[in-house]
Design a protein around this motif. Structure first.
Motif, mmCIF file in Angstrom:
data_model
loop_
_atom_site.group_PDB
_atom_site.id
_atom_site.type_symbol
_atom_site.label_atom_id
_atom_site.label_comp_id
_atom_site.label_asym_id
_atom_site.label_seq_id
_atom_site.Cartn_x
_atom_site.Cartn_y
_atom_site.Cartn_z
ATOM 1 N N ARG A 111 -19.760 64.965 6.024
ATOM 2 C CA ARG A 111 -19.972 66.234 6.869
ATOM 3 C C ARG A 111 -19.118 67.463 7.076
ATOM 4 N NH1 ARG A 111 -25.003 65.065 5.489
ATOM 5 N NH2 ARG A 111 -26.611 64.577 7.450
ATOM 6 N N GLU A 159 -24.718 72.492 3.792
ATOM 7 C CA GLU A 159 -23.884 71.129 3.607
ATOM 8 C C GLU A 159 -25.049 70.809 2.759
ATOM 9 O OE1 GLU A 159 -23.601 66.741 3.606
ATOM 10 O OE2 GLU A 159 -21.697 68.787 4.513
ATOM 11 N N ASN A 195 -25.301 77.204 12.913
ATOM 12 C CA ASN A 195 -26.241 76.125 13.357
ATOM 13 C C ASN A 195 -27.247 76.652 11.385
ATOM 14 O OD1 ASN A 195 -24.394 75.523 15.693
ATOM 15 N ND2 ASN A 195 -26.576 75.080 16.181
ATOM 16 N N ALA A 231 -29.699 70.118 13.357
ATOM 17 C CA ALA A 231 -29.804 71.233 12.751
ATOM 18 C C ALA A 231 -30.321 70.521 11.086
ATOM 19 C CB ALA A 231 -28.977 72.140 12.393
ATOM 20 N N VAL A 232 -29.361 69.553 10.460
ATOM 21 C CA VAL A 232 -30.160 68.849 9.327
ATOM 22 C C VAL A 232 -31.738 68.719 9.233
ATOM 23 C CG1 VAL A 232 -29.411 67.583 7.982
ATOM 24 C CG2 VAL A 232 -27.646 68.914 7.856
ATOM 25 N N ALA A 289 -34.109 70.682 9.329
ATOM 26 C CA ALA A 289 -34.130 71.783 8.248
ATOM 27 C C ALA A 289 -35.539 70.437 6.897
ATOM 28 C CB ALA A 289 -33.507 71.964 7.169
ATOM 29 N N THR A 304 -25.695 73.888 8.016
ATOM 30 C CA THR A 304 -26.645 73.624 7.804
ATOM 31 C C THR A 304 -26.571 73.909 6.361
ATOM 32 O OG1 THR A 304 -28.010 73.038 9.488
ATOM 33 C CG2 THR A 304 -28.998 73.056 7.402
ATOM 34 N N ILE A 342 -24.670 69.335 14.004
ATOM 35 C CA ILE A 342 -24.500 69.179 12.361
ATOM 36 C C ILE A 342 -26.363 68.605 12.002
ATOM 37 C CG2 ILE A 342 -24.257 68.731 10.427
ATOM 38 C CD1 ILE A 342 -21.198 69.539 11.050
#
Length: 291
Positions: free
Chosen positions: A41, A70, A63, A10-11, A14, A67, A7
């Motif tokens: 999360r 979230e 994933n 991937a966040v 981004a 993302t 997580i």
């Protein structure tokens, strides 16, 4: 790689994509501030847990789904904290975005995170176009109207609140998105997973009511006793602490029973049980007579 590592990696990717030579530095900084460091999360963890239970044959897609979910959640927190809604000074133990960066930048931060969420899904969609389209549809449905988190916030402006619809939209919507998007990312039909998400969302709402009533600002990392302050309906006011705890246990038992048949059903049930332990405010059970 652990779920948390998946997580966070991937966040972070981004967020990096939202920066550039032409990007306004303050807004870029506010985006990072709103998303990191993250909270528990919980929603993306549930999403990836469901995807893994269903096979997780397209991890890049799951994933991206985690993302995007979230980012939508973080956007909702930024907007919720603004003076036009909760007017909260704290979030996750630090000044809320509008306090740290100004109201205009907070509004733009929330808006930018929503757009970024759908951009993340669009970028991942070539890995499975039909699944990608379904993920966009599911996230949109649980973000906007008629039953997404925007609708949940909208109920607070109505003269009479439909309590069931209010909780289902404001709190439950993104949990339903988590379970349905996890299944869809793994190529499974999302509809059978809606009940699990709804039950987890309901449990989270009851637990949040308990935390709001029993915890202090230091424990919560945000203002406490907000339900009483804003006159909102909540489980503790309706049922008392003991009744709310009993209701929470019943909901979580129902959540485990609602898990659709899948290869990872037992592991997913274990995740829900572990999640239940995290939901209960520390020491709350000691406030219930007989326990």
């Amino acid at each position: 790689m652990s779920l948390n590592a998946r997580i966070e990696t991937a966040v972070a990717a981004a967020l990096r994509s939202a920066h550039g030579a032409d990007a306004p530095p303050q807004l870029g900084s506010a985006l990072d501030y709103a998303v990191t460091p993250g909270g528990a999360r919980i929603r993306p963890t549930i999403l990836l847990s469901v995807a893994m239970a269903c096979g997780d044959d397209r991890p890049a897609l799951s994933n991206a789904a985690a993302t995007a979910l979230e980012l939508i959640h973080c956007a909702s927190l930024v907007h919720d904290d603004m003076p036009c809604f909760d007017d909260s000074d704290l979030r996750r133990g630090k000044p809320s975005v509008h306090r740290a960066y100004s109201e205009p930048l907070a509004l733009l931060t929330g808006d930018s995170l929503i757009v970024l969420a759908f951009e993340v899904l669009a970028r991942a969609a070539p890995d499975g176009p039909l699944r990608g389209m379904e993920l966009v549809r599911l996230l949109a449905a649980r973000t906007g109207m008629p039953g997404g988190i925007c609708a949940g916030q909208g109920w607070e402006s109505e003269p009479r609140i439909d309590l069931s619809a209010y909780h289902r939209a404001k709190t439950g919507a993104l949990f339903i998105a988590a379970t349905q998007m996890g299944a869809a990312a793994a190529g499974q039909e999302p509809e059978p997973w809606a009940e699990l998400g709804a039950r987890i969302g309901e449990a989270f709402q009851v637990a949040d009511d308990l935390r709001d009533a029993l915890c202090d600002e230091g424990q919560l990392g945000k203002p406490c006793h907000q339900d009483d302050l804003h006159g909102r309906p909540n489980a503790v006011a309706e049922l008392g602490v003991a009744g709310a705890m009993s209701r929470l246990d019943d909901i979580l038992s129902g959540a485990i029973a609602s898990i659709p048949s899948c290869a990872g059903e037992a592991a997913l049930a274990g995740m829900v049980r572990a999640y239940a332990d995290r939901l209960v405010p520390q020491g709350a059970r000691r406030t219930v007579p007989g326990e």
